[in-house]
Design a protein around this motif. Structure first.
Motif, short mmCIF file in Angstrom:
data_model
loop_
_atom_site.label_atom_id
_atom_site.label_comp_id
_atom_site.label_asym_id
_atom_site.label_seq_id
_atom_site.Cartn_x
_atom_site.Cartn_y
_atom_site.Cartn_z
N LYS A 268 30.93 -13.36 13.94
CA LYS A 268 31.25 -14.02 15.07
C LYS A 268 32.08 -13.22 16.06
CE LYS A 268 33.22 -18.41 16.33
NZ LYS A 268 33.81 -19.78 15.71
N GLY A 269 33.18 -12.61 15.55
CA GLY A 269 34.18 -11.84 16.29
C GLY A 269 33.48 -10.69 17.07
N PHE A 270 32.37 -9.95 16.27
CA PHE A 270 31.77 -8.77 16.87
C PHE A 270 30.86 -9.58 18.40
CE2 PHE A 270 28.03 -6.14 17.10
CZ PHE A 270 28.59 -5.01 17.59
N LYS A 271 30.19 -10.58 17.86
CA LYS A 271 29.49 -11.44 19.14
C LYS A 271 30.21 -11.81 20.22
CE LYS A 271 25.58 -12.67 16.24
NZ LYS A 271 24.54 -14.07 15.88
N GLU A 272 31.40 -12.10 19.92
CA GLU A 272 32.29 -12.42 21.08
C GLU A 272 32.76 -11.39 21.73
OE1 GLU A 272 35.53 -14.86 19.60
OE2 GLU A 272 34.42 -16.66 19.01
N ALA A 273 33.10 -10.25 21.15
CA ALA A 273 33.41 -9.01 21.69
C ALA A 273 32.35 -8.38 22.83
CB ALA A 273 33.88 -7.76 20.71
N GLU A 274 30.94 -8.66 22.05
CA GLU A 274 29.77 -8.12 22.76
C GLU A 274 29.73 -8.93 24.10
OE1 GLU A 274 26.53 -8.19 20.38
OE2 GLU A 274 26.62 -6.14 19.81
N LYS A 275 29.78 -10.24 23.76
CA LYS A 275 29.88 -11.14 25.18
C LYS A 275 31.05 -11.06 26.21
CE LYS A 275 28.63 -15.03 27.02
NZ LYS A 275 28.37 -14.99 28.27
N THR A 276 31.96 -10.56 25.54
CA THR A 276 33.32 -10.27 26.59
C THR A 276 32.65 -9.00 27.45
OG1 THR A 276 34.92 -11.05 25.22
CG2 THR A 276 35.68 -9.72 26.95
N ILE A 277 32.37 -8.00 26.77
CA ILE A 277 31.83 -6.71 27.29
C ILE A 277 30.72 -6.84 28.29
CG2 ILE A 277 30.83 -4.30 27.25
CD1 ILE A 277 32.61 -4.21 24.34
N GLU A 278 29.84 -7.83 28.00
CA GLU A 278 28.69 -7.89 28.71
C GLU A 278 29.17 -8.84 30.09
OE1 GLU A 278 24.61 -10.60 28.67
OE2 GLU A 278 25.58 -9.92 26.85
N ASP A 279 30.00 -9.79 29.94
CA ASP A 279 30.50 -10.40 31.00
C ASP A 279 31.25 -9.67 32.04
OD1 ASP A 279 29.25 -12.93 30.04
OD2 ASP A 279 31.47 -13.59 29.09
N LEU A 280 32.10 -8.74 31.41
CA LEU A 280 33.05 -7.86 32.36
C LEU A 280 31.72 -6.80 33.13
CD1 LEU A 280 35.89 -6.88 33.23
CD2 LEU A 280 35.55 -5.25 31.36
#
Length: 84
Positions: A7-19
């Motif tokens: 879950k933490g990994f997916k959130e980090a990926e989502k943050t990078i993608e959003d940025l």
């Protein structure tokens, strides 16, 4: 426990993608704004000349101590419009 790690990994990926997409949107909108300015300057030359004169007169007191020539003032204003 391993589910929490994913879950933490997916959130980090989502943050990078959003940025990434935020930066990409900013770049595209800046390019679009530049095109709109060029078109408005062409369509209404009188207003564009007035705005340009106002920008130069506002900039002169700030840079007069540096003894910058007229061509450099034009380059500075051009830079301002392409980067900000």
């Amino acid at each position: 426990m391993s589910v929490d790690g994913l879950k933490g990994f997916k959130e980090a990926e989502k943050t990078i993608e959003d940025l990434y997409f935020t930066k990409e949107d900013q770049r595209v909108l800046q390019k679009l704004l530049g095109k709109v300015k060029v078109q408005s300057d062409v369509a209404d030359k009188h207003a564009a000349e007035g705005i340009r004169a106002a920008e130069v007169s506002a900039l002169k007191p700030i840079i007069e101590k540096y003894k910058i020539g007229g061509s450099d003032v034009e380059k500075l204003l051009s830079w301002k419009h392409t980067h900000f």
